[in-house]
Design a protein around this motif. Structure first.
Motif, PDB file in Angstrom:
ATOM      1  N   ALA A   1      37.168   4.234 175.070  1.00 25.56           N
ATOM      2  CA  ALA A   1      37.818   4.545 173.868  1.00 25.56           C
ATOM      3  C   ALA A   1      36.821   5.767 173.886  1.00 25.56           C
ATOM      4  CB  ALA A   1      37.645   3.502 172.762  1.00 25.56           C
ATOM      5  N   PHE A   2      37.050   6.724 174.596  1.00 22.34           N
ATOM      6  CA  PHE A   2      35.749   7.973 174.322  1.00 22.34           C
ATOM      7  C   PHE A   2      36.769   8.863 173.938  1.00 22.34           C
ATOM      8  CE2 PHE A   2      34.233  11.567 175.362  1.00 22.34           C
ATOM      9  CZ  PHE A   2      32.126  11.798 175.259  1.00 22.34           C
TER      10      PHE A   2
ATOM     11  N   ILE B   1      26.714   5.395 177.168  1.00 21.69           N
ATOM     12  CA  ILE B   1      27.218   4.349 177.149  1.00 21.69           C
ATOM     13  C   ILE B   1      27.841   3.195 177.518  1.00 21.69           C
ATOM     14  CG2 ILE B   1      28.013   6.526 174.952  1.00 21.69           C
ATOM     15  CD1 ILE B   1      30.523   6.641 176.474  1.00 21.69           C
TER      16      ILE B   1
ATOM     17  N   THR C   1      28.899  11.495 166.800  1.00 24.86           N
ATOM     18  CA  THR C   1      27.601  11.387 167.574  1.00 24.86           C
ATOM     19  C   THR C   1      27.591  12.650 168.257  1.00 24.86           C
ATOM     20  OG1 THR C   1      27.733   8.878 169.124  1.00 24.86           O
ATOM     21  CG2 THR C   1      27.221  10.756 170.830  1.00 24.86           C
TER      22      THR C   1
ATOM     23  N   ARG D   1      30.752  -3.214 181.926  1.00 26.08           N
ATOM     24  CA  ARG D   1      30.465  -3.953 181.176  1.00 26.08           C
ATOM     25  C   ARG D   1      31.623  -4.545 181.092  1.00 26.08           C
ATOM     26  NH1 ARG D   1      28.654  -3.292 175.443  1.00 26.08           N
ATOM     27  NH2 ARG D   1      29.195  -5.901 175.551  1.00 26.08           N
TER      28      ARG D   1
ATOM     29  N   ASP E   1      33.185  -0.181 178.180  1.00 27.14           N
ATOM     30  CA  ASP E   1      34.272  -0.603 176.877  1.00 27.14           C
ATOM     31  C   ASP E   1      34.076   1.022 175.704  1.00 27.14           C
ATOM     32  OD1 ASP E   1      31.427  -0.526 175.703  1.00 27.14           O
ATOM     33  OD2 ASP E   1      31.967  -1.776 174.344  1.00 27.14           O
ATOM     34  N   ASN E   2      33.103   1.519 175.495  1.00 26.12           N
ATOM     35  CA  ASN E   2      32.922   3.187 175.295  1.00 26.12           C
ATOM     36  C   ASN E   2      33.389   3.547 175.650  1.00 26.12           C
ATOM     37  OD1 ASN E   2      32.349   2.339 171.669  1.00 26.12           O
ATOM     38  ND2 ASN E   2      29.911   2.551 173.352  1.00 26.12           N
ATOM     39  N   TRP E   3      33.361   3.929 177.267  1.00 26.34           N
ATOM     40  CA  TRP E   3      34.424   4.956 177.836  1.00 26.34           C
ATOM     41  C   TRP E   3      35.712   5.143 177.588  1.00 26.34           C
ATOM     42  CZ3 TRP E   3      34.385   9.488 179.508  1.00 26.34           C
ATOM     43  CH2 TRP E   3      35.033  10.521 179.984  1.00 26.34           C
TER      44      TRP E   3
ATOM     45  N   TYR F   1      35.687  -4.048 181.079  1.00 21.55           N
ATOM     46  CA  TYR F   1      35.920  -3.054 181.490  1.00 21.55           C
ATOM     47  C   TYR F   1      35.648  -2.407 182.400  1.00 21.55           C
ATOM     48  CZ  TYR F   1      35.966  -4.483 176.309  1.00 21.55           C
ATOM     49  OH  TYR F   1      35.816  -5.396 174.978  1.00 21.55           O
TER      50      TYR F   1
ATOM     51  N   TRP G   1      36.929   9.168 170.070  1.00 27.09           N
ATOM     52  CA  TRP G   1      35.867   9.567 169.031  1.00 27.09           C
ATOM     53  C   TRP G   1      35.722  10.978 168.617  1.00 27.09           C
ATOM     54  CZ3 TRP G   1      31.083   8.670 171.673  1.00 27.09           C
ATOM     55  CH2 TRP G   1      30.268   7.130 171.883  1.00 27.09           C
TER      56      TRP G   1
END
Length: 193
Positions: free
Chosen positions: A116-117, A109, A89, A137, A112-114, A140, A120
């Motif tokens: 785990a950000f 995003i 990304t 989400r 869930d992605n935040w 989360y 990245w």
């Protein structure tokens, strides 16, 4: 000097794109005051060729393009197809900044992605150059007070539709009307049977 055009980047495999993706993008367009949301179709990661259930890049892009044909502010993009693989990304965003200096790109995003950000590639680079728009989400939870200044949580509500479920429904011969845009129902039924 003209102001930069606020543009959201919504990346994903879109395997297939569904009405939840589109509803979410419409909400974010309005809530985050964006001019456009670009649906960046992710190419197949060459290290994941064994996945098997990911449709060909061009077919997925064509479905996204057709699904968005009546959405003037939602744009199908195959931009990542021409970038080196695997595409990260932060690299994609750096290329977009260089190629479109007239735009301010915000990364869209899920919660869930935040959460785990920090795992990245180069998260600080992304945070330094781009606003991040986080959508909710289920399962989360995000503490708004803990978010950096450049990160906003938008209250889009939840869209409980998944591409996995749609593929499963097609494989079982079940209808997908209402889950994917009408323009691509025949394609989805053909490609995922």
């Amino acid at each position: 000097m003209d102001p930069l055009v606020p543009t959201g980047i919504f990346g994903g495999s879109f395997n297939p794109i569904h009405t939840g993706h589109i509803g979410l993008a419409r909400d974010i367009l309005r809530l985050a005051n964006l001019e456009e949301v670009w649906f960046l179709v992710s190419p197949l990661n060459p290290f994941k060729r064994a996945a098997g259930d990911l449709l060909d890049d061009r077919l997925r892009f064509d479905m996204v393009r057709r699904a968005l044909c009546d959405e003037p502010h939602l744009v199908a993009s195959d931009y990542e197809f021409a970038l080196p693989k695997p595409s990260y990304t932060w690299q994609t965003l750096a290329h977009l900044r260089a190629d479109h200096p007239d735009r301010q790109f915000s990364l869209i995003i899920g919660a869930d992605n935040w959460l785990a950000f920090d795992r990245w590639a180069h998260p600080d680079d992304i945070l330094h150059h781009h606003p991040i728009i986080v959508y909710p989400r289920e399962g989360y939870p995000i503490d708004k007070a803990s978010l950096p200044a450049c990160v906003s949580l938008v209250d889009t509500g939840l869209y409980p539709i998944s591409s996995t479920d749609i593929r499963h429904r097609v494989a079982q011969g079940e209808p997908v009307e209402g889950l994917v845009p009408p323009a691509i129902v025949p394609m989805v039924e053909e490609y995922y049977k």
